[in-house]
Motif scaffolding. Structure first.
Motif, PDB file in Angstrom:
ATOM      1  N   THR A  36       3.487  15.597  -4.826  1.00 51.19           N
ATOM      2  CA  THR A  36       2.398  15.562  -5.812  1.00 51.19           C
ATOM      3  C   THR A  36       2.940  15.069  -7.144  1.00 51.19           C
ATOM      4  OG1 THR A  36       2.799  17.864  -6.402  1.00 51.19           O
ATOM      5  CG2 THR A  36       1.108  17.443  -4.728  1.00 51.19           C
ATOM      6  N   CYS A  37       2.145  14.213  -7.780  1.00 49.06           N
ATOM      7  CA  CYS A  37       2.533  13.609  -9.059  1.00 49.06           C
ATOM      8  C   CYS A  37       1.731  14.266 -10.175  1.00 49.06           C
ATOM      9  CB  CYS A  37       2.261  12.105  -9.024  1.00 49.06           C
ATOM     10  SG  CYS A  37       2.601  11.275 -10.589  1.00 49.06           S
ATOM     11  N   PRO A  38       2.381  14.645 -11.280  1.00 47.89           N
ATOM     12  CA  PRO A  38       1.647  15.287 -12.373  1.00 47.89           C
ATOM     13  C   PRO A  38       0.678  14.332 -13.083  1.00 47.89           C
ATOM     14  CG  PRO A  38       3.934  14.904 -13.024  1.00 47.89           C
ATOM     15  CD  PRO A  38       3.822  14.538 -11.578  1.00 47.89           C
ATOM     16  N   ASP A  39       0.857  13.025 -12.899  1.00 52.49           N
ATOM     17  CA  ASP A  39      -0.021  12.040 -13.555  1.00 52.49           C
ATOM     18  C   ASP A  39      -1.103  11.500 -12.622  1.00 52.49           C
ATOM     19  OD1 ASP A  39       1.425  11.997 -16.073  1.00 52.49           O
ATOM     20  OD2 ASP A  39       3.044  11.072 -14.909  1.00 52.49           O
ATOM     21  N   TRP A  40      -1.238  12.055 -11.426  1.00 55.21           N
ATOM     22  CA  TRP A  40      -2.190  11.550 -10.445  1.00 55.21           C
ATOM     23  C   TRP A  40      -3.618  11.743 -10.922  1.00 55.21           C
ATOM     24  CZ3 TRP A  40      -6.324  12.926  -7.448  1.00 55.21           C
ATOM     25  CH2 TRP A  40      -6.611  12.121  -6.353  1.00 55.21           C
ATOM     26  N   GLU A  41      -4.417  10.665 -10.813  1.00 50.11           N
ATOM     27  CA  GLU A  41      -5.855  10.726 -11.095  1.00 50.11           C
ATOM     28  C   GLU A  41      -6.574   9.946 -10.016  1.00 50.11           C
ATOM     29  OE1 GLU A  41      -7.127   9.639 -15.044  1.00 50.11           O
ATOM     30  OE2 GLU A  41      -5.267  10.408 -15.917  1.00 50.11           O
ATOM     31  N   GLU A  71      -8.969   7.490  -7.947  1.00 46.61           N
ATOM     32  CA  GLU A  71      -9.457   6.127  -8.200  1.00 46.61           C
ATOM     33  C   GLU A  71     -10.935   6.169  -8.544  1.00 46.61           C
ATOM     34  OE1 GLU A  71      -7.910   2.755  -5.696  1.00 46.61           O
ATOM     35  OE2 GLU A  71      -7.436   4.444  -4.388  1.00 46.61           O
ATOM     36  N   GLU A  72     -11.337   5.298  -9.452  1.00 46.48           N
ATOM     37  CA  GLU A  72     -12.750   5.225  -9.818  1.00 46.48           C
ATOM     38  C   GLU A  72     -13.465   4.360  -8.796  1.00 46.48           C
ATOM     39  OE1 GLU A  72     -12.744   3.665 -13.749  1.00 46.48           O
ATOM     40  OE2 GLU A  72     -11.691   5.386 -14.571  1.00 46.48           O
ATOM     41  N   SER A  73     -14.615   4.803  -8.383  1.00 49.12           N
ATOM     42  CA  SER A  73     -15.368   4.069  -7.362  1.00 49.12           C
ATOM     43  C   SER A  73     -16.353   3.120  -7.968  1.00 49.12           C
ATOM     44  CB  SER A  73     -16.094   5.021  -6.439  1.00 49.12           C
ATOM     45  OG  SER A  73     -15.163   5.842  -5.797  1.00 49.12           O
ATOM     46  N   ILE A 131      -1.038   7.924  -3.092  1.00 47.72           N
ATOM     47  CA  ILE A 131      -2.208   7.583  -2.279  1.00 47.72           C
ATOM     48  C   ILE A 131      -3.469   8.019  -3.014  1.00 47.72           C
ATOM     49  CG2 ILE A 131      -3.403   8.011  -0.091  1.00 47.72           C
ATOM     50  CD1 ILE A 131      -0.644   8.385   1.196  1.00 47.72           C
ATOM     51  N   GLY A 132      -4.370   7.054  -3.264  1.00 53.03           N
ATOM     52  CA  GLY A 132      -5.641   7.323  -3.919  1.00 53.03           C
ATOM     53  C   GLY A 132      -5.566   7.458  -5.430  1.00 53.03           C
ATOM     54  N   CYS A 133      -4.413   7.198  -6.039  1.00 58.86           N
ATOM     55  CA  CYS A 133      -4.267   7.331  -7.501  1.00 58.86           C
ATOM     56  C   CYS A 133      -4.741   6.054  -8.199  1.00 58.86           C
ATOM     57  CB  CYS A 133      -2.807   7.613  -7.851  1.00 58.86           C
ATOM     58  SG  CYS A 133      -2.530   7.800  -9.633  1.00 58.86           S
ATOM     59  N   LYS A 134      -5.457   6.248  -9.288  1.00 54.25           N
ATOM     60  CA  LYS A 134      -5.960   5.078 -10.015  1.00 54.25           C
ATOM     61  C   LYS A 134      -4.853   4.352 -10.776  1.00 54.25           C
ATOM     62  CE  LYS A 134      -7.486   6.754 -14.533  1.00 54.25           C
ATOM     63  NZ  LYS A 134      -8.652   6.864 -15.407  1.00 54.25           N
ATOM     64  N   HIS A 135      -3.711   4.982 -10.989  1.00 53.36           N
ATOM     65  CA  HIS A 135      -2.604   4.363 -11.707  1.00 53.36           C
ATOM     66  C   HIS A 135      -1.696   3.547 -10.790  1.00 53.36           C
ATOM     67  CE1 HIS A 135      -3.757   6.643 -15.193  1.00 53.36           C
ATOM     68  NE2 HIS A 135      -3.601   7.791 -14.553  1.00 53.36           N
ATOM     69  N   TYR A 136      -1.905   3.657  -9.477  1.00 57.76           N
ATOM     70  CA  TYR A 136      -1.025   2.966  -8.539  1.00 57.76           C
ATOM     71  C   TYR A 136      -1.196   1.453  -8.703  1.00 57.76           C
ATOM     72  CZ  TYR A 136       1.281   1.566  -4.232  1.00 57.76           C
ATOM     73  OH  TYR A 136       2.124   0.985  -3.312  1.00 57.76           O
ATOM     74  N   GLU A 192       0.834  -1.197   0.000  1.00 64.20           N
ATOM     75  CA  GLU A 192       0.000   0.000   0.000  1.00 64.20           C
ATOM     76  C   GLU A 192       0.871   1.250   0.000  1.00 64.20           C
ATOM     77  OE1 GLU A 192      -3.387   0.260  -0.167  1.00 64.20           O
ATOM     78  OE2 GLU A 192      -3.361  -1.910  -0.496  1.00 64.20           O
ATOM     79  N   ALA A 193       0.396   2.281  -0.663  1.00 63.51           N
ATOM     80  CA  ALA A 193       1.073   3.573  -0.619  1.00 63.51           C
ATOM     81  C   ALA A 193       0.771   4.224   0.726  1.00 63.51           C
ATOM     82  CB  ALA A 193       0.589   4.459  -1.762  1.00 63.51           C
ATOM     83  N   THR A 194       1.802   4.719   1.370  1.00 65.65           N
ATOM     84  CA  THR A 194       1.638   5.359   2.678  1.00 65.65           C
ATOM     85  C   THR A 194       2.255   6.751   2.638  1.00 65.65           C
ATOM     86  OG1 THR A 194       3.736   4.505   3.529  1.00 65.65           O
ATOM     87  CG2 THR A 194       1.778   3.108   3.830  1.00 65.65           C
ATOM     88  N   SER A 195       2.091   7.492   3.728  1.00 65.34           N
ATOM     89  CA  SER A 195       2.677   8.835   3.781  1.00 65.34           C
ATOM     90  C   SER A 195       4.196   8.777   3.845  1.00 65.34           C
ATOM     91  CB  SER A 195       2.111   9.612   4.975  1.00 65.34           C
ATOM     92  OG  SER A 195       2.361   8.905   6.176  1.00 65.34           O
ATOM     93  N   GLU A 196       4.767   7.623   4.270  1.00 68.31           N
ATOM     94  CA  GLU A 196       6.217   7.462   4.309  1.00 68.31           C
ATOM     95  C   GLU A 196       6.768   6.981   2.961  1.00 68.31           C
ATOM     96  OE1 GLU A 196       4.370   5.611   6.773  1.00 68.31           O
ATOM     97  OE2 GLU A 196       4.427   7.352   8.086  1.00 68.31           O
TER      98      GLU A 196
END
Length: 134
Positions: free
Chosen positions: A125-130, A132-134, A97-102, A87-91
């Motif tokens: 922050t990632c320029p490609d972040w989108e 997640e679809e629910s 975190i919350g990106c659909k591409h992860y 899982e992606a974490t703050s560390e």
């Protein structure tokens, strides 16, 4: 003199008849043997295929159970040949975190974060972040 010729031809005819009968019986015996071996082969094949199918199903079932039990293992410090999720974490990988591409799966201990940034994005922050679809 005619008697020995007649006897000779009768003996040859008897020999020919006996040879013909012998080969007819041998043909019948060979046909019977082929039928028997064909039936036996089918029975053995059916018996073996049933046993092999059952063995493969049992083995597949066992391997499937073992594989899914591996999800319950802690992955910290585990260098496994099986992929496991991280899982992606703050560390680690906070930009993901919350990106659909992860992607977040580790293969042989090597984490694949996403297709655009395989090792992760170094900034917050990632320029490609989108989202997640629910």
């Amino acid at each position: 003199m005619e008697n020995w010729q007649k006897d000779f031809w009768e003996m040859m005819q008897t020999f020919a008849d006996e040879a013909e009968r012998f080969f007819a019986e041998m043909t019948e015996m060979v046909d019977t043997l082929f039928d028997f071996t064909e039936d036996l082969g089918e029975q053995v094949q059916n018996a073996i295929s049933v046993e092999v199918d059952q063995y493969l199903q049992d083995t597949e079932s066992l391997l499937h159970e073992v594989y899914w039990e591996l999800d319950d293992l802690p992955v910290d410090g585990l260098d496994s040949a099986f992929p496991y999720s991280v899982e992606a974490t703050s560390e680690k990988n906070p930009a993901c975190i919350g990106c659909k591409h992860y992607h977040g799966n580790a293969y042989g201990g090597n984490l694949l974060v996403c297709g655009m940034h395989p090792s992760g994005y170094e900034d917050i922050t990632c320029p490609d972040w989108e989202a997640e679809e629910s």
